[in-house]
Design an enzyme around this catalytic site. Structure first.
Site, PDB file in Angstrom:
ATOM      1  N   GLU A  68      -1.865  66.775  24.496  1.00 30.62           N
ATOM      2  CA  GLU A  68      -0.532  67.653  24.024  1.00 30.62           C
ATOM      3  C   GLU A  68      -0.771  67.936  22.411  1.00 30.62           C
ATOM      4  O   GLU A  68      -0.242  69.190  22.002  1.00 30.62           O
ATOM      5  CB  GLU A  68       0.712  66.963  24.334  1.00 30.62           C
ATOM      6  CG  GLU A  68       1.916  67.790  24.380  1.00 30.62           C
ATOM      7  CD  GLU A  68       2.636  67.847  22.966  1.00 30.62           C
ATOM      8  OE1 GLU A  68       3.615  68.672  23.111  1.00 30.62           O
ATOM      9  OE2 GLU A  68       2.429  67.172  22.163  1.00 30.62           O
ATOM     10  N   ASP A  88      -0.973  60.899  23.964  1.00 33.20           N
ATOM     11  CA  ASP A  88      -1.968  60.961  22.698  1.00 33.20           C
ATOM     12  C   ASP A  88      -0.769  61.120  21.724  1.00 33.20           C
ATOM     13  O   ASP A  88       0.216  61.376  21.739  1.00 33.20           O
ATOM     14  CB  ASP A  88      -2.637  62.295  22.611  1.00 33.20           C
ATOM     15  CG  ASP A  88      -1.793  63.529  22.813  1.00 33.20           C
ATOM     16  OD1 ASP A  88      -0.955  63.782  23.920  1.00 33.20           O
ATOM     17  OD2 ASP A  88      -2.191  64.548  22.153  1.00 33.20           O
TER      18      ASP A  88
HETATM   19  C1  LIG Z   1       7.961  68.359  20.726  1.00 32.07           C
HETATM   20  C2  LIG Z   1       6.530  67.520  21.050  1.00 32.07           C
HETATM   21  N1  LIG Z   1       6.761  66.335  20.883  1.00 32.07           N
HETATM   22  C3  LIG Z   1       5.705  68.219  19.923  1.00 32.07           C
HETATM   23  O1  LIG Z   1       5.625  67.289  18.954  1.00 32.07           O
HETATM   24  N2  LIG Z   1       5.008  69.200  20.285  1.00 32.07           N
HETATM   25  C4  LIG Z   1       4.097  69.673  19.131  1.00 32.07           C
HETATM   26  C5  LIG Z   1       3.138  70.420  20.198  1.00 32.07           C
HETATM   27  C6  LIG Z   1       1.913  71.380  19.323  1.00 32.07           C
HETATM   28  C7  LIG Z   1       2.274  72.622  18.816  1.00 32.07           C
HETATM   29  N3  LIG Z   1       1.343  73.017  18.080  1.00 32.07           N
HETATM   30  C8  LIG Z   1       0.390  72.042  18.104  1.00 32.07           C
HETATM   31  N4  LIG Z   1       0.922  70.834  18.744  1.00 32.07           N
HETATM   32  C9  LIG Z   1       4.607  70.541  18.155  1.00 32.07           C
HETATM   33  O2  LIG Z   1       5.554  71.125  18.446  1.00 32.07           O
HETATM   34  O3  LIG Z   1       4.083  70.480  16.876  1.00 32.07           O
HETATM   35 ZN   LIG Z   2       4.483  65.587  18.874  1.00 27.98          ZN
HETATM   36 ZN   LIG Z   3       5.137  65.030  22.194  1.00 29.63          ZN
END
Ligand SMILES: C[C@H](N)C(=O)N[C@@H](Cc1c[nH]cn1)C(=O)O
Ligand SMILES: [Zn+2]
Ligand SMILES: [Zn+2]
Length: 525
Positions: free
Chosen positions: A204, A139
């Site tokens: 995710e 996603d």
């Molecule tokens: C590090 C990863 N690619 C990412 O972008 N994770 C998101 C996950 C997230 C955290 N809160 C909501 N979604 C992020 O770190 O923003």
């Molecule tokens: Zn991300």
């Molecule tokens: Zn990511």
């Protein structure tokens, strides 16, 4: 007698010469190994990857074309389509794929929306081989051309060796790089030296909804024979130097709703005689951090683990180009000026960011309206040993206190749609040794050992529940602009990243063999 001893002397010298030759050859092998020179098998695979790079990029183009945005409910079907596309690709390379239903989740308006299925897949079940489980997501964050993209976000576009598009680096490129690595072994009819498992999700970016439950449920089955878990979903600290990641921050996301009534009002008819929701909300959001970036919520820093001398030394030794990092952001001045301050504030201290306001007029021009309901969104990146539930409670109480001082008749509602724990791993784990070797082979240099300021919602859950070694092995460079309008992965990193994963399989197999041998020797002794 003289002849015999002369012969003996000659033989002794020959034996010595052969031994010296052997030592020399071994030293050369060791030197080449340390300098990152690959073996014949690796070379064969690397050549295949180089030759097929345009095909790998074509597949990434097809994947980027799917608007698999997990944040906006109307695009949920596209996320499901993306998960199915991924499953097809895995099946095509001989992997057994299971699509696990995750049920549905409730939207803020009460509507229920189905979650995309989760992929649990496996390739190989040889008890003699170690089992490596790869986690990734397909996603993406929302993206629109009007946000300021120079190219269409869903058309992978190559400019000067960079492949621009939403999801190119986060996380479709790295997921495909793992698949490309496996496909390369198979195309060459080579034995893959490890058993592989894949856990690939479509939620995710929305906080990995439904995933923790499945991990708990699958702990005794899917995860039972897993030895190592690898995540490739973050960036290096530099544009050029590879990295290995052993920690991330967590994240608690807040929604703050302020409402005055059922419908928007004309600001000429009501402006000046009502408490406006937007004014209340701006005051609430403004009360969260001071001008130095310090979070103003009482108690937030209480449980933050203090920075040890060892950590300080580690940060001092890290290669970090502040100007490069600044250039990547497009921002002229940071809150801090030194490497140590910047790294500790990214990795070891919490931060609070305000992400947006729903319900506010945001189109060009001015609409002279008083919005009836506005929702502010902010999040706190958490670090060890902050407690999520204490954090939630502290923030909600603080917002209610600030709001009550405004004597506003409006309705305040605070909710926590997403929360995720920080993660830290042990860098002395053998998995990190294997990855260092693979990085050295492919990139010819040692990786920087880093943490990440962002969040992998499921990383700590993997570690806590499965008790397996977890490692993050990024292939994206620091200028890849995740979540931004210039998201990209370079052709170089995508292709070298594919080689890195192939090299990792070989290194893990080698290391596993050595570990087993050592444990057999200990048992026999
Ligand atoms: C590090 C990863 N690619 C990412 O972008 N994770 C998101 C996950 C997230 C955290 N809160 C909501 N979604 C992020 O770190 O923003
Ligand atoms: Zn991300
Ligand atoms: Zn990511």
């Amino acid at each position: 007698m003289y002849l015999t001893s002369a012969c003996g002397y000659l033989l002794f010298n020959i034996a010595n010469f052969v031994l010296n030759l052997q030592i020399l050859a071994l030293s050369v092998i060791m030197l080449l190994f340390e300098a990152g020179v690959s073996s014949g098998l690796e070379n064969q695979i690397f050549q295949y990857i180089d030759l097929h790079q345009n095909e790998f990029i074509q597949t990434l183009k097809e994947w980027v074309a799917v608007e698999s945005d997990s944040i906006q409910p109307e695009l949920r079907q596209e996320v499901t389509r993306m998960v199915e596309l991924t499953a097809d690709r895995l099946r095509a390379m001989g992997t057994t794929v299971e699509l696990v239903k995750l049920g549905s989740h409730k939207l803020p308006d009460g509507q229920s929306l189905p979650l995309p299925p989760l992929i649990l897949a496996e390739l190989g079940k040889d008890p003699q081989k170690p089992t490596v489980c790869f986690y990734g997501h397909v996603d993406v964050q929302p993206a629109k051309k009007e946000d300021g993209w120079k190219t269409d976000p869903y058309t992978l576009t190559e400019i000067d060796g960079n492949l621009y598009g939403r999801g190119a680096t986060d996380n479709k490129g790295p997921v495909l790089a793992w698949i490309n690595a496996v496909e390369s072994f198979r195309a060459l009819k080579l034995d893959i030296p490890v058993n592989l498992k894949f856990i690939i999700e479509g939620m995710e970016e929305a906080g990995s909804l439904g995933l923790e439950e499945i991990i708990k449920k699958e702990n005794q089955r899917f995860f039972s024979d897993v030895d190592y878990i690898v995540i490739s979903d973050n960036l290096w600290l530099s544009n050029r130097k590879p990295a290995l990641t052993y920690g991330t921050r967590g994240n608690i996301c807040f929604s703050v709703e302020v409402r005055c009534g059922e419908r928007d009002l004309h600001s000429g008819s009501f402006g000046g005689i009502i408490h406006e929701p937007m004014t209340d909300l701006i005051a609430l959001l403004d009360s969260l951090v001071d001008t130095s970036g310090r979070i103003l919520i009482p108690g937030v820093y209480d449980d933050v683990a203090s920075l040890t001398e060892e950590e300080k030394k580690l940060y001092e030794a890290i290669e970090f180009d502040l100007e490069e990092y600044k250039n990547n952001s497009g921002v002229k001045k940071f809150l801090y000026d030194t490497k140590e301050e910047i790294l500790s504030h990214l990795w070891r201290y919490p931060s609070l960011s305000i992400h947006g306001i729903e319900g506010a007029f945001h189109e060009p021009g001015i609409k002279t309206v008083i919005p009836a309901k506005v929702i502010g969104k902010f999040s706190i990146r958490q670090v060890p040993h902050m407690d999520i539930s204490i954090g939630e409670h502290q923030v909600i109480k603080y917002l209610e206190d600030v709001f009550s001082k405004r004597n506003s008749p409006n309705k305040l509602k605070v909710s926590v749609p997403i929360s995720a724990m920080p993660w830290v791993a042990d860098i002395n784990d053998p998995l990190y040794t294997a990855a260092r070797m693979a990085i050295k082979t492919v990139f010819g240099q040692d990786p920087e050992m880093i943490r990440d300021g962002a969040t992998i919602p499921i990383a700590q859950t993997f570690q806590n529940i499965t008790r397996k070694s977890v490692m993050m092995l990024p292939i994206g460079a620091a200028d890849d602009a995740e979540h931004s309008q210039k998201e990209k992965i370079s052709r170089h990193n995508y292709i070298q990243g594919t080689k890195l994963f192939a090299a990792l399989f070989l290194e893990i197999a080698k290391l596993h063999g050595q570990l087993q041998e050592a444990s057999n020797t200990t048992t026999t002794n």
